[in-house]
Design a protein around this motif. Structure first.
Motif, PDB file in Angstrom:
ATOM      1  N   LEU A   1       0.782  -1.237   0.000  1.00 33.07           N
ATOM      2  CA  LEU A   1       0.000   0.000   0.000  1.00 33.07           C
ATOM      3  C   LEU A   1       0.814   1.288   0.000  1.00 33.07           C
ATOM      4  N   ALA A   2       2.112   1.214   0.184  1.00 36.68           N
ATOM      5  CA  ALA A   2       2.928   2.428   0.283  1.00 36.68           C
ATOM      6  C   ALA A   2       3.236   3.022  -1.084  1.00 36.68           C
ATOM      7  N   ALA A   3       3.441   4.319  -1.108  1.00 38.57           N
ATOM      8  CA  ALA A   3       3.787   5.004  -2.354  1.00 38.57           C
ATOM      9  C   ALA A   3       5.178   4.619  -2.834  1.00 38.57           C
ATOM     10  N   GLN A   4       6.114   4.447  -1.909  1.00 39.64           N
ATOM     11  CA  GLN A   4       7.477   4.075  -2.279  1.00 39.64           C
ATOM     12  C   GLN A   4       7.957   2.914  -1.416  1.00 39.64           C
ATOM     13  N   VAL A   5       8.735   2.025  -2.048  1.00 38.57           N
ATOM     14  CA  VAL A   5       9.202   0.811  -1.389  1.00 38.57           C
ATOM     15  C   VAL A   5      10.621   0.501  -1.862  1.00 38.57           C
ATOM     16  N   PRO A   6      11.348  -0.358  -1.136  1.00 34.13           N
ATOM     17  CA  PRO A   6      12.671  -0.755  -1.620  1.00 34.13           C
ATOM     18  C   PRO A   6      12.574  -1.893  -2.641  1.00 34.13           C
ATOM     19  N   VAL A   7      13.307  -1.762  -3.754  1.00 29.30           N
ATOM     20  CA  VAL A   7      13.389  -2.818  -4.768  1.00 29.30           C
ATOM     21  C   VAL A   7      14.842  -2.899  -5.220  1.00 29.30           C
ATOM     22  N   ASN A   8      15.437  -4.071  -5.027  1.00 33.50           N
ATOM     23  CA  ASN A   8      16.832  -4.291  -5.429  1.00 33.50           C
ATOM     24  C   ASN A   8      17.774  -3.217  -4.870  1.00 33.50           C
ATOM     25  N   GLY A   9      17.570  -2.867  -3.618  1.00 40.28           N
ATOM     26  CA  GLY A   9      18.441  -1.918  -2.942  1.00 40.28           C
ATOM     27  C   GLY A   9      18.186  -0.463  -3.260  1.00 40.28           C
TER      28      GLY A   9
ATOM     29  N   TRP B   1      15.231   2.820  -3.366  1.00 43.41           N
ATOM     30  CA  TRP B   1      13.945   3.308  -2.866  1.00 43.41           C
ATOM     31  C   TRP B   1      13.187   3.901  -4.054  1.00 43.41           C
ATOM     32  N   VAL B   2      12.104   3.217  -4.486  1.00 44.23           N
ATOM     33  CA  VAL B   2      11.457   3.566  -5.757  1.00 44.23           C
ATOM     34  C   VAL B   2       9.940   3.611  -5.592  1.00 44.23           C
ATOM     35  N   ASP B   3       9.275   4.132  -6.629  1.00 44.48           N
ATOM     36  CA  ASP B   3       7.818   4.103  -6.660  1.00 44.48           C
ATOM     37  C   ASP B   3       7.346   2.648  -6.658  1.00 44.48           C
ATOM     38  N   ASN B   4       6.282   2.380  -5.946  1.00 43.35           N
ATOM     39  CA  ASN B   4       5.810   1.020  -5.723  1.00 43.35           C
ATOM     40  C   ASN B   4       5.431   0.325  -7.037  1.00 43.35           C
ATOM     41  N   PRO B   5       6.119  -0.775  -7.390  1.00 43.38           N
ATOM     42  CA  PRO B   5       5.805  -1.467  -8.637  1.00 43.38           C
ATOM     43  C   PRO B   5       4.830  -2.638  -8.461  1.00 43.38           C
TER      44      PRO B   5
ATOM     45  N   ARG C   1       3.354   8.044   2.987  1.00 40.96           N
ATOM     46  CA  ARG C   1       2.441   8.270   1.859  1.00 40.96           C
ATOM     47  C   ARG C   1       1.845   6.956   1.359  1.00 40.96           C
ATOM     48  N   MET C   2       0.519   6.950   1.215  1.00 45.96           N
ATOM     49  CA  MET C   2      -0.161   5.819   0.597  1.00 45.96           C
ATOM     50  C   MET C   2      -0.050   5.970  -0.919  1.00 45.96           C
ATOM     51  N   ARG C   3      -0.039   4.854  -1.621  1.00 47.30           N
ATOM     52  CA  ARG C   3       0.085   4.910  -3.065  1.00 47.30           C
ATOM     53  C   ARG C   3      -1.179   5.485  -3.697  1.00 47.30           C
ATOM     54  N   THR C   4      -1.020   6.126  -4.841  1.00 46.28           N
ATOM     55  CA  THR C   4      -2.127   6.797  -5.532  1.00 46.28           C
ATOM     56  C   THR C   4      -2.294   6.281  -6.962  1.00 46.28           C
ATOM     57  N   ASP C   5      -1.715   5.110  -7.248  1.00 44.52           N
ATOM     58  CA  ASP C   5      -1.752   4.574  -8.611  1.00 44.52           C
ATOM     59  C   ASP C   5      -2.785   3.470  -8.802  1.00 44.52           C
ATOM     60  N   GLY C   6      -3.735   3.340  -7.860  1.00 48.21           N
ATOM     61  CA  GLY C   6      -4.828   2.406  -8.060  1.00 48.21           C
ATOM     62  C   GLY C   6      -5.050   1.366  -6.990  1.00 48.21           C
ATOM     63  N   PRO C   7      -4.026   0.652  -6.497  1.00 40.53           N
ATOM     64  CA  PRO C   7      -4.275  -0.417  -5.518  1.00 40.53           C
ATOM     65  C   PRO C   7      -4.834   0.048  -4.181  1.00 40.53           C
ATOM     66  N   PHE C   8      -4.574   1.289  -3.795  1.00 43.75           N
ATOM     67  CA  PHE C   8      -5.201   1.844  -2.597  1.00 43.75           C
ATOM     68  C   PHE C   8      -6.206   2.902  -3.031  1.00 43.75           C
ATOM     69  N   VAL C   9      -7.442   2.761  -2.575  1.00 49.45           N
ATOM     70  CA  VAL C   9      -8.522   3.655  -2.979  1.00 49.45           C
ATOM     71  C   VAL C   9      -9.079   4.359  -1.751  1.00 49.45           C
ATOM     72  N   GLU C  10      -9.063   5.683  -1.757  1.00 46.91           N
ATOM     73  CA  GLU C  10      -9.683   6.448  -0.676  1.00 46.91           C
ATOM     74  C   GLU C  10     -11.194   6.357  -0.829  1.00 46.91           C
TER      75      GLU C  10
END
Length: 346
Positions: free
Chosen positions: A136-144, A146-150, A212-221
């Motif tokens: 649910l987070a806007a940014q997460v760690p991927v391969n070391g 800190w990026v936008d949640n994929p 920050r919660m993600r805003t690209d669809g998986p989390f809906v206010e």
């Protein structure tokens, strides 16, 4: 108290006295959607006991309720606000600036922040807080990095989770439930991640980067009406909802709780703190309105009654996790005597 403060308080009370009787005979209450069903239950009991006009109870969200409550003293302003977190210093300061200088704070009990899913979903859900954060987070760690949640599917986070799209309905930023969820679930989940634990990041970094919660669809206010979330979960058996335990409790025929760290949300697990996402619930009372707005004092007495607050009382029957006997008696003494709250530190 200084003469200036005394004069301000006296004028505020005069303003209420001059207008209350002519303008309204109903108690007005705003605030948290989580506290709403408890306050509504007290209102129903109060009307049954007294025959007084039914209080007007509005679900505005914690932040929205604080703003309205703190706008001033007088019949056009509410008497009480409910909150699913403690009043912030900025809100207290706004109250003070607008002449709302005498407020009683009442911690009425505890609630768990439940993740729930439709009973039509047959998977045995059990999530870690780290998995909740990664979903649910806007940014997460991927391969070391800190990026936008994929992540789009639960199975991408953990192959043992279902291969279905991540979809969670939750509260907006004005909600105290959102504030509490970010602090108790998102921050704690972020701190569980190896990237954060091994990186030596402190709590300030976590607050700045993991809120920050993600805003690209998986989390809906889904707004302040938790009943709408329940309806959406009924319509989509793969969707999760985030709301107070009372709403899960009231809809156990339709929904089931998601375990967090192996623990199901229940009154017992919230009370003994084994369920990791729990929080206190409050009401705030405008003391200048006591004795002026008709029946307000009697309503407060009902809210503070043993029938409402003790274990087995009608609020615990609706999902509120009650205070200990000692804390409940301290609360009752403070609120019924009109003890003013102390200024928040943050």
């Amino acid at each position: 108290m200084s003469y200036a403060k005394l004069s301000t308080s006296f004028l505020a009370v005069l303003a209420v006295s001059a207008t209350a009787a002519a303008a309204r005979d109903q108690i007005r209450i705003v605030g948290s959607s989580t506290v709403f069903p408890y306050t509504q239950a007290v209102a129903e009991q109060f009307v049954n006991n007294t025959g007084a006009p039914s209080p007007i109870v509005e679900s505005t969200g914690t932040g929205g309720g604080m703003k309205i409550f703190c706008e001033g003293v007088g019949e056009q302003f509410p008497d009480i606000t409910g909150a699913s977190r403690a009043m912030k210093k900025s809100e207290y300061d706004l109250c003070q600036q607008n002449g709302v200088t005498d407020i009683s704070e009442a911690l009425i009990g505890f609630d768990g922040l439940s993740l729930a899913i439709s009973r039509d979903n047959d998977f045995d859900w059990d999530l870690t807080l780290g998995e909740v954060y990664l979903a649910l987070a806007a940014q997460v760690p991927v391969n070391g990095e800190w990026v936008d949640n994929p992540y789009r599917k639960w199975s991408e986070i953990n192959p043992d989770l279902p291969d279905v799209d991540i979809l969670a309905y939750g509260p907006p930023p004005t909600s105290g439930t959102r504030d509490a969820f970010v602090e108790l679930a998102m921050h704690a989940g972020c701190e569980e991640l190896d990237y954060v634990k091994n990186g030596g990041f402190d709590s300030k970094w976590v607050e700045e980067n993991c809120s920050r919660m993600r805003t690209d669809g998986p989390f809906v206010e889904a707004g302040e009406n938790d009943n709408l979330i329940v309806q959406r979960l009924e319509a989509d058996p793969h969707a999760l909802g985030i709301f107070g335990y009372s709403f899960l409790y009231e809809n156990l025929d339709k929904l089931k709780g998601v375990k967090i760290e192996g623990v199901e949300p229940s009154a017992d697990t919230i009370a003994d703190k084994s369920y990791p996402i729990s929080r206190p619930l409050f009401i705030y009372i405008k003391n200048a309105h006591r004795g002026v707005i008709p029946n307000l004092e009697e309503f407060i007495e009902e809210y503070m009654s043993d029938d409402a607050l003790e274990p087995g009382g009608y609020l615990s029957e609706r999902g509120l996790v009650p205070l200990s006997d000692e804390r409940r008696m301290e609360l009752q003494d403070a609120v019924l005597s009109g003890k003013p709250m102390e200024a928040p530190k943050s």
